[in-house]
Structure formats: C-alpha cells, structure tokens
Design a protein around this motif. Sequence first.
Motif, PDB file in Angstrom:
ATOM      1  N   SER A 137     -35.998  45.649  34.123  1.00 50.25           N
ATOM      2  CA  SER A 137     -37.305  45.312  33.574  1.00 50.25           C
ATOM      3  C   SER A 137     -37.128  44.677  32.208  1.00 50.25           C
ATOM      4  O   SER A 137     -36.163  44.978  31.499  1.00 50.25           O
ATOM      5  CB  SER A 137     -38.180  46.563  33.451  1.00 50.25           C
ATOM      6  OG  SER A 137     -39.401  46.266  32.783  1.00 50.25           O
ATOM      7  N   TYR A 142     -38.464  43.788  37.713  1.00 47.54           N
ATOM      8  CA  TYR A 142     -37.744  42.740  38.419  1.00 47.54           C
ATOM      9  C   TYR A 142     -37.712  43.014  39.917  1.00 47.54           C
ATOM     10  O   TYR A 142     -37.776  44.161  40.356  1.00 47.54           O
ATOM     11  CB  TYR A 142     -36.302  42.644  37.902  1.00 47.54           C
ATOM     12  CG  TYR A 142     -36.173  41.896  36.595  1.00 47.54           C
ATOM     13  CD1 TYR A 142     -37.139  42.003  35.600  1.00 47.54           C
ATOM     14  CD2 TYR A 142     -35.081  41.086  36.358  1.00 47.54           C
ATOM     15  CE1 TYR A 142     -37.021  41.308  34.404  1.00 47.54           C
ATOM     16  CE2 TYR A 142     -34.943  40.397  35.164  1.00 47.54           C
ATOM     17  CZ  TYR A 142     -35.927  40.511  34.183  1.00 47.54           C
ATOM     18  OH  TYR A 142     -35.812  39.822  33.006  1.00 47.54           O
ATOM     19  N   THR A 143     -37.577  41.946  40.684  1.00 42.72           N
ATOM     20  CA  THR A 143     -37.329  42.054  42.118  1.00 42.72           C
ATOM     21  C   THR A 143     -35.856  42.376  42.327  1.00 42.72           C
ATOM     22  O   THR A 143     -34.989  41.771  41.686  1.00 42.72           O
ATOM     23  CB  THR A 143     -37.680  40.742  42.836  1.00 42.72           C
ATOM     24  OG1 THR A 143     -39.065  40.450  42.612  1.00 42.72           O
ATOM     25  CG2 THR A 143     -37.403  40.838  44.327  1.00 42.72           C
ATOM     26  N   ARG A 160     -36.390  37.837  37.933  1.00 36.65           N
ATOM     27  CA  ARG A 160     -37.792  37.612  37.616  1.00 36.65           C
ATOM     28  C   ARG A 160     -38.040  36.122  37.483  1.00 36.65           C
ATOM     29  O   ARG A 160     -37.382  35.452  36.675  1.00 36.65           O
ATOM     30  CB  ARG A 160     -38.164  38.309  36.317  1.00 36.65           C
ATOM     31  CG  ARG A 160     -39.561  37.971  35.812  1.00 36.65           C
ATOM     32  CD  ARG A 160     -39.767  38.436  34.389  1.00 36.65           C
ATOM     33  NE  ARG A 160     -41.074  38.043  33.909  1.00 36.65           N
ATOM     34  CZ  ARG A 160     -41.482  38.169  32.645  1.00 36.65           C
ATOM     35  NH1 ARG A 160     -40.656  38.690  31.756  1.00 36.65           N
ATOM     36  NH2 ARG A 160     -42.685  37.785  32.283  1.00 36.65           N
TER      37      ARG A 160
END
Length: 209
Positions: A137, A142-143, A160
């Motif tokens: 993060s 974030y993915t 991201r």
Amino acid sequence: GNTANGNGVVVLVFWKTNVTITSITDSQSNTYADCGLGRVARPTDGYAQIFVAQNITGGTTPTITVNFSGGGATEISIYGFELSGTATASAVDKYGSGTATSGTTATTGNMTPASTDGIVIAMCSGNPGAGADVSFSDGVSYTAGPMHETYSTAQGTGYRIFTSSVGTIAVTATWPTSVTKGIVVAVVVKAAAAGGGTILPMMMQHHGG
C-alpha cells in the motif's frame, strides 16, 4: 505467454549469495537495464534489483534469463510483468527501496512521480514464518501480482495503476507477523499517454538452491 511489439517488461529479482547480476537477456534479444536503484541488500542476507526493457520485440513464449557473476546465486526468485500502454523510451519515472529488522512492515523512501499516468510495481521479501502472505500500500491498496512463499520467506509483488497525479508516495510492504530481515523495492513506470498503462502479469519463475 506471447509478448507484443512495443510493450515494456519489468523484471524484479531477489536472490541470496553475495554476487551481482551481470545482465538480463531474453530469447527476443531485448535490452534490459537496471531501473536506477541498483542492487539493494536485505538485512542479514539477500539482495533485490529491478530491471526494465522498453519498446520490446515481441515473440512466442519468450524466455528471460538472469545472469550472475562468478559462482552464481542461490534461492533465486524472478518476477516479470509485461506492460502495455507504457512509454517506449525514458519509461522509468521514480524508484525506491527500504529495509526492516523488526516489525511487520518495510517502507520505501518517498517518491514523487513526475507523470500523471503510470504504474507502480513493488516486490518484497521477508522472514515472518512459513505460510505468511504479504500486501502492499502507499495509502492506496495494491493489486497482488505473482506471489509465492518458500524457505519460510514471504515474498511477493504488487502493483497500482494511476491516471492522475499521486503526489509523494512511499510503498509499504506488510507481513502478518514480525520480520527480522525485510526488504521492499519499487519502480514507477510512466504511461505513453493519458489514461494509464495496462499491466499484464507475464511470468513468475522461482529457482531454489
């Protein structure tokens, strides 16, 4: 899978043994360059580094090879992302890294991307115990990218995509339990035009030794 002409590739590497990466090559003869961060040492053991190839020549199921200096490396993890929609030259905007010897997080230094459209890609490695997962993060979650856990070491990647100015960010990797040797590295790659890039996780490969 197959790669497309004009795309970019980001390769993130973690390894042990005090050696250096001499080059990264692929079966399409593309050129990979260090993002500018260089080799970053993790406390106690291990190293991380990020390489980027721009405006690639695509091909059918290409292979990527990381070449090390004398004696070779051990416990190598390689993560690759193919990116469409990114700049074909001068694509690296910013980069950062951070380490931790206690606690559940490691955070990069501040990065202020000049571009308003792009992608942040991060990788971490720590020792919170077997089976632990990681997350990323910078104030925005974030993915998760390619991730795995091995050698009681929680490693993984996250990304991201942004389509407006993000100001100053610092990427934090978070483990569920405390680490004594943690590292996080990140790179910002800018988009070719407004609208951001589209990330395509291309491959993940791990070699244990």
